[in-house]
Write an enzyme that holds these catalytic residues in place. Structure first.
Site, PDB file in Angstrom:
ATOM      1  N   GLY A 116     -74.314 -66.683  29.132  1.00  0.00           N
ATOM      2  CA  GLY A 116     -75.450 -67.323  29.793  1.00  0.00           C
ATOM      3  C   GLY A 116     -76.378 -66.319  30.454  1.00  0.00           C
ATOM      4  O   GLY A 116     -77.606 -66.476  30.436  1.00  0.00           O
ATOM      5  N   ASP A 117     -75.807 -65.267  31.041  1.00  0.00           N
ATOM      6  CA  ASP A 117     -76.622 -64.215  31.660  1.00  0.00           C
ATOM      7  C   ASP A 117     -77.425 -63.482  30.588  1.00  0.00           C
ATOM      8  O   ASP A 117     -78.587 -63.125  30.795  1.00  0.00           O
ATOM      9  CB  ASP A 117     -75.727 -63.221  32.402  1.00  0.00           C
ATOM     10  N   TYR A 131     -61.695 -62.568  44.281  1.00  0.00           N
ATOM     11  CA  TYR A 131     -61.155 -61.968  45.496  1.00  0.00           C
ATOM     12  C   TYR A 131     -62.320 -61.258  46.184  1.00  0.00           C
ATOM     13  O   TYR A 131     -62.568 -60.080  45.967  1.00  0.00           O
ATOM     14  CB  TYR A 131     -60.015 -60.999  45.156  1.00  0.00           C
ATOM     15  N   ARG A 132     -63.055 -62.032  46.988  1.00  0.00           N
ATOM     16  CA  ARG A 132     -64.282 -61.506  47.569  1.00  0.00           C
ATOM     17  C   ARG A 132     -64.366 -61.791  49.066  1.00  0.00           C
ATOM     18  O   ARG A 132     -65.448 -61.914  49.631  1.00  0.00           O
ATOM     19  CB  ARG A 132     -65.494 -62.055  46.819  1.00  0.00           C
ATOM     20  N   ALA A 160     -72.791 -73.459  21.463  1.00  0.00           N
ATOM     21  CA  ALA A 160     -72.823 -73.562  20.003  1.00  0.00           C
ATOM     22  C   ALA A 160     -73.778 -74.635  19.498  1.00  0.00           C
ATOM     23  O   ALA A 160     -74.126 -74.664  18.315  1.00  0.00           O
ATOM     24  CB  ALA A 160     -71.419 -73.836  19.482  1.00  0.00           C
TER      25      ALA A 160
END
Length: 318
Positions: free
Chosen positions: A259-260, A108-109, A231
């Site tokens: 991932g970050d 919601y941006r 994995a």
């Protein structure tokens, strides 16, 4: 122990509403407020590892904007490049988490504060004492003009001979794969380190075999092509050779932000001159630890925690 190196990143941040129970959102009645956003997660991950970390963004001049600002500042992130914008509500996302730790994110941006950021706001002084610039495809996807902003960032970085890392971080809810590919073609020739998921590189290039991906890296002049495969571990193409590292076995609770975290771990190791094998092992360790805690960035570890996890050391709690 702090590191002498400093990274800079640019992008949106959001209030994340995490469900109190797992399963479809239509059955969830309570949520916990947290903070999220790919670039901010990266900035926090770097700061916890001891890197200097600077984040450029815009937040709504509202209570949620203050929450994010104070949270980032409290984590040791340099927020001198973050400004508040009136009339633009701070972005939200609501997460749906499944029993196995996987999930979906609903954004919601509309009229996001980051939309007020323009290329002329990128100033040379913002890059002083910066050792690496990290960009992601999330920022590019939010608004077409952000590609121009990224180009300005790249220009400033290249003038100062600052290397650039890039995570495509494809968000097909924000744009089409065709739009993403066009944008990435403008970015990739300037990228030194490409940190991408295996499925992402298939979507971007249509390639998946190692010899094809090696040609892809050479075509764009990418020094480090890093493939994240959860994995299944990770691998790196550098100087004509592939290096591989197995993943760490953990029980995932929430995979968002892993991932970050991997990116932060890789950049920490890269700046500190780790060997190729140790680079992947360290980044895998950070990413694995992130999945063991619910939330986008709550599981991002400190340096001593990563080292203890990788070395299987016992941390004395009491």
């Amino acid at each position: 122990m702090s590191s002498p190196f400093k990274v800079l990143t640019i992008g949106d941040a959001m209030i994340t509403l995490n469900p109190a129970v797992k399963g479809p959102l239509r059955y969830v009645t309570q949520f916990e407020r947290k903070v999220g956003g790919a670039e901010l997660n990266f900035a926090i991950g770097c700061a916890r590892l001891g890197l200097g970390s600077k984040w450029i963004s815009r937040l709504g001049e509202d209570e949620f904007g203050r929450v994010i600002y104070n949270f980032a500042r409290g984590e040791g992130v340099d927020v001198s490049g973050v400004n508040f914008v009136s009339g633009c509500p701070t972005s939200l996302n609501i997460k749906e988490i499944n029993e196995d730790g996987s999930g979906k994110t609903f954004y919601y941006r509309y009229n996001s504060p980051i939309l007020t950021l323009t290329p002329d706001m990128i100033q040379e002084e913002q890059f002083e004492n910066v050792d690496l610039v990290h960009l992601t495809g999330v920022f590019l996807a939010i608004d077409p003009k952000n590609i121009e902003i990224a180009a300005k960032v790249i220009e400033a970085a290249k003038q100062k001979k600052i290397p650039i890392s890039f995570d495509p971080n494809i968000r097909l809810k924000l744009w089409s794969i065709e739009e993403a590919r066009r944008a990435y073609k403008e970015i990739l020739p300037h990228v030194d380190i490409l940190l991408t998921g295996l499925e992402e590189i298939r979507l971007i290039s249509g390639m998946e075999e190692e010899d094809e991906l090696a040609l892809f890296a050479r075509e764009y002049g990418i020094r480090d092509l890093v493939l994240k495969d959860g994995a299944n571990g990770s691998k790196l193409f550098r100087d004509g050779d592939w290096t591989r590292a197995e993943s760490f076995r953990v029980t995932p609770v929430d995979t968002v932000g892993a991932g970050d975290g991997f990116d932060a771990g890789y950049i920490y190791g890269w700046l500190n001159g780790f060997s190729k094998e140790r680079l992947l092992q360290f980044a895998n360790g950070v990413g694995a630890l992130v999945t063991t805690v619910s939330g986008d960035n709550e599981g991002l570890p400190y340096l001593n925690e990563v080292n203890a996890f990788i070395n299987n050391d016992l941390i004395v709690e009491r």
